[in-house]
Design an enzyme around this catalytic site. Structure first.
Site, PDB file in Angstrom:
ATOM      1  N   LYS A  30       0.829  -1.207   0.000  1.00  0.00           N
ATOM      2  CA  LYS A  30       0.000   0.000   0.000  1.00  0.00           C
ATOM      3  C   LYS A  30       0.864   1.258   0.000  1.00  0.00           C
ATOM      4  CE  LYS A  30      -1.318   2.115   3.613  1.00  0.00           C
ATOM      5  NZ  LYS A  30      -1.895   2.787   4.793  1.00  0.00           N
ATOM      6  N   ASN A  31       1.914   1.263   0.829  1.00  0.00           N
ATOM      7  CA  ASN A  31       2.726   2.463   0.968  1.00  0.00           C
ATOM      8  C   ASN A  31       3.590   2.736  -0.259  1.00  0.00           C
ATOM      9  OD1 ASN A  31       1.669   2.977   3.491  1.00  0.00           O
ATOM     10  ND2 ASN A  31       3.349   1.985   4.587  1.00  0.00           N
TER      11      ASN A  31
ATOM     12  N   CYS B 224      -4.853   8.071  10.238  1.00  0.00           N
ATOM     13  CA  CYS B 224      -4.864   7.528  11.586  1.00  0.00           C
ATOM     14  C   CYS B 224      -4.434   8.564  12.620  1.00  0.00           C
ATOM     15  CB  CYS B 224      -3.915   6.322  11.684  1.00  0.00           C
ATOM     16  SG  CYS B 224      -4.543   4.826  10.905  1.00  0.00           S
TER      17      CYS B 224
ATOM     18  N   ARG C 133       1.768  14.679  12.586  1.00  0.00           N
ATOM     19  CA  ARG C 133       2.597  14.399  11.403  1.00  0.00           C
ATOM     20  C   ARG C 133       2.505  15.609  10.473  1.00  0.00           C
ATOM     21  NH1 ARG C 133       0.930   8.480   9.404  1.00  0.00           N
ATOM     22  NH2 ARG C 133      -1.174   9.198   9.779  1.00  0.00           N
TER      23      ARG C 133
ATOM     24  N   LEU D  24       7.653  19.992   6.132  1.00  0.00           N
ATOM     25  CA  LEU D  24       8.833  19.640   5.343  1.00  0.00           C
ATOM     26  C   LEU D  24       8.498  19.604   3.860  1.00  0.00           C
ATOM     27  CD1 LEU D  24      10.534  16.828   7.454  1.00  0.00           C
ATOM     28  CD2 LEU D  24      10.728  19.307   7.648  1.00  0.00           C
TER      29      LEU D  24
ATOM     30  N   ASP E 139       5.621   0.948  11.925  1.00  0.00           N
ATOM     31  CA  ASP E 139       4.410   0.251  11.483  1.00  0.00           C
ATOM     32  C   ASP E 139       4.367  -1.204  11.932  1.00  0.00           C
ATOM     33  OD1 ASP E 139       3.298   2.443  10.319  1.00  0.00           O
ATOM     34  OD2 ASP E 139       3.593   1.811   8.255  1.00  0.00           O
TER      35      ASP E 139
ATOM     36  N   ARG F 175      -7.974  -0.348   5.405  1.00  0.00           N
ATOM     37  CA  ARG F 175      -7.073   0.630   4.793  1.00  0.00           C
ATOM     38  C   ARG F 175      -5.722   0.008   4.440  1.00  0.00           C
ATOM     39  NH1 ARG F 175      -5.442   4.551   8.176  1.00  0.00           N
ATOM     40  NH2 ARG F 175      -4.559   5.519   6.321  1.00  0.00           N
TER      41      ARG F 175
END
Length: 425
Positions: free
Chosen positions: A22-23, A123, A128, A132, A312, A404
């Site tokens: 997914k990432n 989430c 976060r 940046l 994670d 998700r």
């Protein structure tokens, strides 16, 4: 609202197919905005976040075709064509569902010179910020304002290559800036860049489209801007977090599972911690074999950017260490709110004390089934894993988080002997 019911205490054995990451898939989908030519992605997972990103891209004018039937291990492909960008606004109603939506900012700005993107959601695991991303784009010549919960960015012509030093190795910022840089004028140098395998996968795809990116996977990435990108077909790498999660499923049940399609190379320090815990991991021609006979060993974990121990995987390992032989220490160095699963594990008999960003886990011989509440994506998986090992029945509520990031979780676990079902709330 759906919930998952698990009858614990069953040893798991068999094969689980590992889906595409997914990432990796989410930034790759956003990269389609950089070209008017088709981008075809294969090994695509079927997840709620994928659907959210698809909805967002369609709103920008991207046409999408999606092939592949449902079912564990079925390979799917998606072709995205951004022939004309029809809208440069990423609206709140979509972006609030998923933090990765911010990844359209760099591509839209690079191609269209303007973007209006809602502040992202996702989430609730801690602060976060996207500063940046924004500071890096400003270094490349963008003008950025914040108004009514939106980031409003524009350029006077093309973005310009720049030297950008990140104060910490942010994955999202590295991805956004790398994508923006491929169409910028001149060379961009990103220092203290994230090194995750998903960064390397994105660079590999962009280079196949005609980008000129060097150094992906190292601390410094250089991008020489090009005028345009072309079509390509790219296979998404296997999901290292899904693979690690199912490896914990094998270990916590004293099981024997083959993770089809998994690779140890992309798992970083997680592999070392598994082996310290007594879990046997071995590569095969088609994946990774995972075995544990007896209780895991206690160990210490400090989450860090790749190749360190992935944040994670923290919740999943906490579930494993809750039944370890001895006392473990887990330090969460990435997100400040990522111990929300601790009270739920305590309901199952886990003995865990938290002080600041450190958890002391005193292993017990057995967990007890109980009704628990999922708080975020990885915490949800941690509770499922605990339920697999617990005596009795565990009911995990609010499991929409799982959809998700874990494709067809109940089906995959059932393949290896878990007694697990999803029921409507």
């Amino acid at each position: 609202m759906d919930k998952i019911i698990i009858e614990g205490g069953h040893r798991l054995s068999g094969t689980i197919p590992i889906s595409g990451a997914k990432n990796a898939a989410l930034p790759l989908m956003a990269a389609a905005l950089l070209s008017d030519q088709p981008l075809t992605l294969t090994n695509l997972p079927r997840l709620a976040d994928i659907n959210t990103m698809m909805e967002l891209l369609v709103g920008h004018g991207v046409s999408v075709t999606y092939e592949g039937a449902a079912g564990p291990g079925v390979k799917r492909r998606m072709t995205l064509t951004a022939g004309t960008i029809t809208d440069t606004v990423a609206p709140y109603d979509i972006v609030r569902k998923m933090r990765a939506s911010i990844l359209v900012l760099g591509p839209l700005l690079a191609r269209e010179g303007i973007a209006r993107v809602s502040m992202p959601g996702g989430c609730a695991i801690g602060n976060r910020p996207i500063d940046l991303h924004l500071k890096g784009l400003e270094r490349m010549g963008a003008t950025i304002e914040m108004a009514e919960g939106y980031v409003e960015a524009r350029t006077n012509g093309r973005l310009m290559g720049a030297q950008i030093g990140l104060p910490f190795a942010s994955v999202g910022a590295t991805e956004n800036l790398m994508m923006a840089a491929v169409l910028a004028r001149g060379t961009t140098r990103i220092e203290n860049a994230a090194k995750e395998p998903e960064i390397v996968d994105l660079a590999r795809c962009l280079n196949a489209m005609g980008a000129r990116i060097g150094g992906a996977g190292r601390a410094t990435i250089e991008v020489e801007g090009v005028e345009s990108l072309s079509a390509t077909t790219h296979q998404i790498l296997a999901d290292r977090i899904e693979a690690g999660s199912y490896a914990v499923a094998a270990a916590i049940t004293g099981g024997d599972i083959h993770l089809e399609g998994a690779e140890l190379a992309g798992m970083g320090a997680v592999v070392d911690r598994f082996r310290e815990a007594g879990v046997q991991l071995s590569e095969t021609e088609t994946g990774v074999h995972v075995v544990l006979d007896g209780r895991p060993n206690a160990l210490d974990i400090d989450t860090q950017p790749f190749p360190g121990f992935a944040t994670d995987m923290q919740a999943q390992f906490m579930a494993l260490l809750a039944v370890a032989d001895g006392t473990s220490v887990i330090k969460e160095s990435i997100f400040e709110n990522r111990f929300m699963h601790v009270p739920e594990l305590a309901r199952m008999g886990a003995e865990i004390d938290v002080s600041g960003n450190t958890a002391i886990v005193r292993g017990v011989e057995n967990l007890r089934g109980a009704p628990v509440m999922a708080t975020d994506l990885r915490a949800s998986m941690g509770l499922v894993l605990a339920g697999l090992a617990a005596n009795g029945t565990t009911t995990v509520n609010r499991v929409y988080h799982l959809d998700r990031g874990y494709e067809r979780l109940e089906e995959k676990l059932s393949l290896v002997g878990a007694k697990i079902e999803r029921v409507g709330g």
